[in-house]
Design a protein around this motif. Structure first.
Motif, PDB file in Angstrom:
ATOM      1  N   LYS A   1      23.440  50.216  56.188  1.00  0.00           N
ATOM      2  CA  LYS A   1      23.175  50.877  57.521  1.00  0.00           C
ATOM      3  C   LYS A   1      24.464  51.300  57.832  1.00  0.00           C
ATOM      4  CE  LYS A   1      21.353  50.555  61.985  1.00  0.00           C
ATOM      5  NZ  LYS A   1      20.497  49.825  62.899  1.00  0.00           N
ATOM      6  N   TRP A   2      25.617  50.668  57.520  1.00  0.00           N
ATOM      7  CA  TRP A   2      27.039  50.835  58.000  1.00  0.00           C
ATOM      8  C   TRP A   2      27.974  51.006  56.797  1.00  0.00           C
ATOM      9  CZ3 TRP A   2      24.196  47.656  61.380  1.00  0.00           C
ATOM     10  CH2 TRP A   2      24.024  48.017  62.697  1.00  0.00           C
TER      11      TRP A   2
ATOM     12  N   PHE B   1      26.838  41.187  63.540  1.00  0.00           N
ATOM     13  CA  PHE B   1      25.623  42.104  63.728  1.00  0.00           C
ATOM     14  C   PHE B   1      24.508  41.160  64.113  1.00  0.00           C
ATOM     15  CE2 PHE B   1      29.122  44.980  62.457  1.00  0.00           C
ATOM     16  CZ  PHE B   1      28.475  46.039  63.071  1.00  0.00           C
TER      17      PHE B   1
ATOM     18  N   MET C   1      30.574  52.339  56.084  1.00  0.00           N
ATOM     19  CA  MET C   1      32.040  52.144  56.202  1.00  0.00           C
ATOM     20  C   MET C   1      32.646  50.706  56.461  1.00  0.00           C
ATOM     21  SD  MET C   1      30.147  52.671  58.992  1.00  0.00           S
ATOM     22  CE  MET C   1      30.057  54.159  59.700  1.00  0.00           C
ATOM     23  N   LEU C   2      31.620  49.750  56.715  1.00  0.00           N
ATOM     24  CA  LEU C   2      31.929  48.386  57.042  1.00  0.00           C
ATOM     25  C   LEU C   2      31.556  47.495  55.925  1.00  0.00           C
ATOM     26  CD1 LEU C   2      30.830  48.454  60.853  1.00  0.00           C
ATOM     27  CD2 LEU C   2      33.102  48.736  59.861  1.00  0.00           C
ATOM     28  N   LYS C   3      31.165  48.129  54.850  1.00  0.00           N
ATOM     29  CA  LYS C   3      30.579  47.333  53.665  1.00  0.00           C
ATOM     30  C   LYS C   3      31.501  46.263  53.268  1.00  0.00           C
ATOM     31  CE  LYS C   3      28.347  47.620  49.256  1.00  0.00           C
ATOM     32  NZ  LYS C   3      27.796  48.517  48.262  1.00  0.00           N
TER      33      LYS C   3
ATOM     34  N   LEU D   1      22.805  45.517  56.336  1.00  0.00           N
ATOM     35  CA  LEU D   1      23.671  45.943  57.257  1.00  0.00           C
ATOM     36  C   LEU D   1      24.773  46.882  56.456  1.00  0.00           C
ATOM     37  CD1 LEU D   1      24.293  42.524  58.917  1.00  0.00           C
ATOM     38  CD2 LEU D   1      23.350  44.510  60.093  1.00  0.00           C
ATOM     39  N   GLU D   2      25.087  46.507  55.050  1.00  0.00           N
ATOM     40  CA  GLU D   2      25.957  47.145  54.503  1.00  0.00           C
ATOM     41  C   GLU D   2      25.378  48.663  54.261  1.00  0.00           C
ATOM     42  OE1 GLU D   2      27.870  43.522  51.794  1.00  0.00           O
ATOM     43  OE2 GLU D   2      26.005  44.592  50.925  1.00  0.00           O
TER      44      GLU D   2
END
Length: 173
Positions: free
Chosen positions: A112-113, A44, A115-117, A109-110
């Protein structure tokens, strides 16, 4: 004249006969390091890789720390047989690049998303590997011998203290 990138991929190997002389100027080295950090992909575009460059006396200081820590950590037999000669060899080189990953850019980023943490730390590791390989290959293209070593976590704390490394940074190589 530098090698092609393809030839550098093929010729890239761990070089143990390192010397304290460089085939390129420190300015050229800085240019390569900057390009690797700027242009190697990261998850990202998080830009989590951090490089600490130690040349000449600072480089030798690092390997003096490695010597002290290894000497006080491993058995005398292992130290004399394995660590002492290897550290002396690495200390005799021109410089060291410490590859760190900075966890701070991953946190937003974790959030914000979510589900991808669980993937962001793994992807950060991938980016670190790409940075290491890219720099290793570019240095090979410039005629510099390289050796990728992992003395962490053995000397992480001493290195962090010596060069004021932020707590969020994790030494990778």
């Amino acid at each position: 004249m530098t090698k092609s990138i393809n030839d550098s991929f093929k010729d890239r190997r761990t070089i143990y006969a390192l010397t304290n002389e460089s085939t390129i100027s420190d300015d050229r080295l800085e240019e390569l390091l900057t390009d690797v950090v700027r242009h190697t992909p990261s998850p990202f575009n998080s830009q989590t890789s951090r490089l600490v460059v130690l040349l000449k006396d600072e480089h030798q200081k690092l390997w003096d720390i490695a010597y002290e820590v290894a000497n006080s950590t491993v058995s005398p037999e292992v130290f004399d047989k394995v660590y002492k000669p290897r550290i002396a060899m690495f200390r005799g080189a021109y410089g060291t690049v410490l590859f760190y990953e900075d966890h701070a850019p991953i946190r937003p980023l974790e959030e914000k998303w979510p589900m991808l943490k669980d993937k962001f730390p793994q992807w950060s590791e991938h980016a670190s590997a790409m940075h290491q390989y890219a720099l290793w290959t570019l240095l090979e293209a410039e005629g510099l011998g390289c050796s990728l070593q992992h003395y962490n976590p053995m000397f992480d704390a001493r290195v962090a203290e010596q060069w004021t490394i932020p707590e969020d940074w994790s030494l990778k190589a």
